[in-house]
Scaffold this active site. Sequence first.
Site, PDB file in Angstrom:
ATOM      1  N   GLU A  43      -3.952   3.702   6.241  1.00 41.84           N
ATOM      2  CA  GLU A  43      -3.892   3.495   4.788  1.00 41.84           C
ATOM      3  C   GLU A  43      -4.491   4.728   4.106  1.00 41.84           C
ATOM      4  O   GLU A  43      -3.987   5.223   3.117  1.00 41.84           O
ATOM      5  CB  GLU A  43      -4.680   2.229   4.405  1.00 41.84           C
ATOM      6  CG  GLU A  43      -4.671   1.988   2.914  1.00 41.84           C
ATOM      7  CD  GLU A  43      -5.312   0.651   2.536  1.00 41.84           C
ATOM      8  OE1 GLU A  43      -5.220  -0.321   3.309  1.00 41.84           O
ATOM      9  OE2 GLU A  43      -5.910   0.597   1.449  1.00 41.84           O
TER      10      GLU A  43
ATOM     11  N   SER B  84     -10.661   0.167   3.703  1.00 44.55           N
ATOM     12  CA  SER B  84      -9.921  -0.096   4.946  1.00 44.55           C
ATOM     13  C   SER B  84      -9.208   1.162   5.400  1.00 44.55           C
ATOM     14  O   SER B  84      -8.471   1.770   4.623  1.00 44.55           O
ATOM     15  CB  SER B  84      -8.889  -1.201   4.714  1.00 44.55           C
ATOM     16  OG  SER B  84      -9.565  -2.405   4.469  1.00 44.55           O
TER      17      SER B  84
ATOM     18  N   ARG C 145       0.820  -1.220   0.000  1.00 47.81           N
ATOM     19  CA  ARG C 145       0.000   0.000   0.000  1.00 47.81           C
ATOM     20  C   ARG C 145       0.854   1.271   0.000  1.00 47.81           C
ATOM     21  O   ARG C 145       0.525   2.253   0.672  1.00 47.81           O
ATOM     22  CB  ARG C 145      -0.967   0.028   1.193  1.00 47.81           C
ATOM     23  CG  ARG C 145      -1.958  -1.095   1.219  1.00 47.81           C
ATOM     24  CD  ARG C 145      -2.942  -1.069   0.061  1.00 47.81           C
ATOM     25  NE  ARG C 145      -3.686  -2.305   0.042  1.00 47.81           N
ATOM     26  CZ  ARG C 145      -3.305  -3.417  -0.613  1.00 47.81           C
ATOM     27  NH1 ARG C 145      -2.209  -3.386  -1.365  1.00 47.81           N
ATOM     28  NH2 ARG C 145      -4.007  -4.505  -0.566  1.00 47.81           N
TER      29      ARG C 145
HETATM   30  C1  LIG Z   1     -15.689   0.475  -0.623  1.00 47.81           C
HETATM   31  C2  LIG Z   1     -14.204   0.592  -0.828  1.00 47.81           C
HETATM   32  C3  LIG Z   1     -13.434  -0.550  -0.978  1.00 47.81           C
HETATM   33  C4  LIG Z   1     -12.047  -0.468  -1.158  1.00 47.81           C
HETATM   34  N1  LIG Z   1     -11.313  -1.605  -1.320  1.00 47.81           N
HETATM   35  C5  LIG Z   1      -9.987  -1.526  -1.529  1.00 47.81           C
HETATM   36  C6  LIG Z   1      -9.202  -2.712  -1.717  1.00 47.81           C
HETATM   37  O1  LIG Z   1      -9.692  -3.833  -1.722  1.00 47.81           O
HETATM   38  N2  LIG Z   1      -7.869  -2.562  -1.910  1.00 47.81           N
HETATM   39  C7  LIG Z   1      -7.267  -1.331  -1.937  1.00 47.81           C
HETATM   40  O2  LIG Z   1      -6.044  -1.259  -2.129  1.00 47.81           O
HETATM   41  N3  LIG Z   1      -7.986  -0.197  -1.756  1.00 47.81           N
HETATM   42  C8  LIG Z   1      -9.317  -0.260  -1.558  1.00 47.81           C
HETATM   43  N4  LIG Z   1     -10.047   0.890  -1.386  1.00 47.81           N
HETATM   44  C9  LIG Z   1      -9.375   2.204  -1.368  1.00 47.81           C
HETATM   45  C10 LIG Z   1      -9.292   2.886  -2.757  1.00 47.81           C
HETATM   46  O3  LIG Z   1     -10.324   2.449  -3.610  1.00 47.81           O
HETATM   47  C11 LIG Z   1      -7.951   2.618  -3.426  1.00 47.81           C
HETATM   48  O4  LIG Z   1      -6.883   3.010  -2.592  1.00 47.81           O
HETATM   49  C12 LIG Z   1      -7.839   3.344  -4.761  1.00 47.81           C
HETATM   50  O5  LIG Z   1      -6.696   2.895  -5.421  1.00 47.81           O
HETATM   51  C13 LIG Z   1      -7.762   4.848  -4.601  1.00 47.81           C
HETATM   52  O6  LIG Z   1      -7.808   5.422  -5.892  1.00 47.81           O
HETATM   53  P1  LIG Z   1      -8.380   6.895  -6.104  1.00 47.81           P
HETATM   54  O7  LIG Z   1      -8.340   7.171  -7.547  1.00 47.81           O
HETATM   55  O8  LIG Z   1      -9.676   7.038  -5.422  1.00 47.81           O
HETATM   56  O9  LIG Z   1      -7.257   7.734  -5.329  1.00 47.81           O
HETATM   57  P2  LIG Z   1      -7.495   9.079  -4.500  1.00 47.81           P
HETATM   58  O10 LIG Z   1      -8.137   8.738  -3.200  1.00 47.81           O
HETATM   59  O11 LIG Z   1      -8.149  10.097  -5.334  1.00 47.81           O
HETATM   60  O12 LIG Z   1      -5.977   9.486  -4.215  1.00 47.81           O
HETATM   61  C14 LIG Z   1      -5.168   8.656  -3.406  1.00 47.81           C
HETATM   62  C15 LIG Z   1      -3.702   9.102  -3.524  1.00 47.81           C
HETATM   63  O13 LIG Z   1      -3.258   8.904  -4.849  1.00 47.81           O
HETATM   64  C16 LIG Z   1      -2.810  10.139  -5.405  1.00 47.81           C
HETATM   65  N5  LIG Z   1      -3.182  10.150  -6.820  1.00 47.81           N
HETATM   66  C17 LIG Z   1      -4.404   9.873  -7.353  1.00 47.81           C
HETATM   67  N6  LIG Z   1      -4.330   9.971  -8.697  1.00 47.81           N
HETATM   68  C18 LIG Z   1      -3.074  10.333  -8.999  1.00 47.81           C
HETATM   69  C19 LIG Z   1      -2.387  10.617 -10.211  1.00 47.81           C
HETATM   70  N7  LIG Z   1      -2.985  10.520 -11.412  1.00 47.81           N
HETATM   71  N8  LIG Z   1      -1.095  10.976 -10.145  1.00 47.81           N
HETATM   72  C20 LIG Z   1      -0.452  11.058  -8.958  1.00 47.81           C
HETATM   73  N9  LIG Z   1      -1.040  10.804  -7.779  1.00 47.81           N
HETATM   74  C21 LIG Z   1      -2.343  10.457  -7.802  1.00 47.81           C
HETATM   75  C22 LIG Z   1      -3.533  11.213  -4.599  1.00 47.81           C
HETATM   76  O14 LIG Z   1      -2.878  12.456  -4.681  1.00 47.81           O
HETATM   77  C23 LIG Z   1      -3.507  10.599  -3.224  1.00 47.81           C
HETATM   78  O15 LIG Z   1      -2.216  10.770  -2.673  1.00 47.81           O
HETATM   79  C24 LIG Z   1     -11.444   0.810  -1.195  1.00 47.81           C
HETATM   80  C25 LIG Z   1     -12.216   1.981  -1.058  1.00 47.81           C
HETATM   81  C26 LIG Z   1     -13.590   1.872  -0.881  1.00 47.81           C
HETATM   82  C27 LIG Z   1     -14.398   3.126  -0.752  1.00 47.81           C
END
Ligand SMILES: Cc1cc2nc3c(=O)[nH]c(=O)nc-3n(C[C@H](O)[C@H](O)[C@H](O)COP(=O)(O)OP(=O)(O)OC[C@H]3O[C@@H](n4cnc5c(N)ncnc54)[C@H](O)[C@@H]3O)c2cc1C
Length: 315
Positions: free
Chosen positions: A302, A232, A175
């Site tokens: 996380e 999480s 992560r």
């Molecule tokens: C119901 C639910 C279930 C989930 N299950 C999982 C799971 O099973 N496994 C898991 O790992 N996660 C899980 N997550 C968490 C989440 O979905 C992941 O971490 C996902 O990868 C986050 O992506 P995001 O685009 O929403 O990132 P954001 O929340 O928008 O950003 C997260 C980080 O990434 C950076 N970032 C985003 N896009 C870019 C870019 N293009 N360039 C540079 N930096 C960037 C942001 O600045 C920030 O630091 C879950 C979340 C929910 C709500």
Amino acid sequence: MSRWDDAALTAAFAHRLRHQEPLSRHSTFHVGGPADLFLTTHTAAELETAVCLAGAAGIPVRVLGSGANILPADAGVRGLVIRNVSRRFLLEADGNRVTVESGMVLPVLARRTARAGLAGLTWGCGVPGTVGGAVANNAGCYGAAVSDHLLSVRTVNAAGEVREWTADALRFRYRGSPFKGKAGEEPAIKAAILAATFTLQPGDAQTLLAQVARWLEQRAATQPLDHPSAGSFFKNPDGDFAGRLIETAGLKGLTHGEAQVSTKHANFFINQGHASATDLYLLAREVRQAVEQRTGIRLEREVELIGAWDDAEDR
Ligand SMILES: Cc1cc2nc3c(=O)[nH]c(=O)nc-3n(C[C@H](O)[C@H](O)[C@H](O)COP(=O)(O)OP(=O)(O)OC[C@H]3O[C@@H](n4cnc5c(N)ncnc54)[C@H](O)[C@@H]3O)c2cc1C
């Protein structure tokens, strides 16, 4: 009147550049105060332009995907927040290689690759985030992670330098990646992810799609998907599960304001309606303290605190 020199951004994006946009609209927790400046970019080229123009004007930039792994401060985020929805998908000629723009969402990527008979990313079917967020966080589940099949990543930094990184050159961890700083620290690589290329293995489309259906069913049975959350909240410590530790400490159902430790999954904290970011932060702090007192294990977040969390003792 903005405190930032946003003339070049306004010239490039006109009315699309917003001021004081509430981040509660863009975080899956449905919390967070205003971003000084806010822009949605629809292509990798737009994302690149926005990062370059903001960089040249000295405006700090935070790129977000689906906002599914962040806790934005009630006081908001200074500078420019970019919501990245660039979603081009390219299946390359050799048939096993897929290049996607970084705003592609994992559930869509999982299904498209499964349907194309390509194995390796189906685990993403229930992870509601973008490829950019998943690379930054090295998202994963069921024993797999984004870095497993990643071949390369294209980025742009505030100086406008576009660079292609091979995955081997990037240090991914559980992560975590060089694109995401540890709590309170800057990331090792300060850049926006524009696109990513994955190498996948041939598989049977029907089998892969059946696996997707099973995983989605399992998630619906074990996760509180009917409430806003960010998945999480804490990472699993070595050899254990954060959810097990929280549940054993008797903390399921604990509330702070309208933030609650889910009664369905102890490592999911949910917004019951009108929770603030501070409610969620304080709930998490209480959970961390209780688990540490009981087990000596200090859980690591996380979910990332972003923005003006000046009062938080452990950013
Ligand atoms: C119901 C639910 C279930 C989930 N299950 C999982 C799971 O099973 N496994 C898991 O790992 N996660 C899980 N997550 C968490 C989440 O979905 C992941 O971490 C996902 O990868 C986050 O992506 P995001 O685009 O929403 O990132 P954001 O929340 O928008 O950003 C997260 C980080 O990434 C950076 N970032 C985003 N896009 C870019 C870019 N293009 N360039 C540079 N930096 C960037 C942001 O600045 C920030 O630091 C879950 C979340 C929910 C709500």
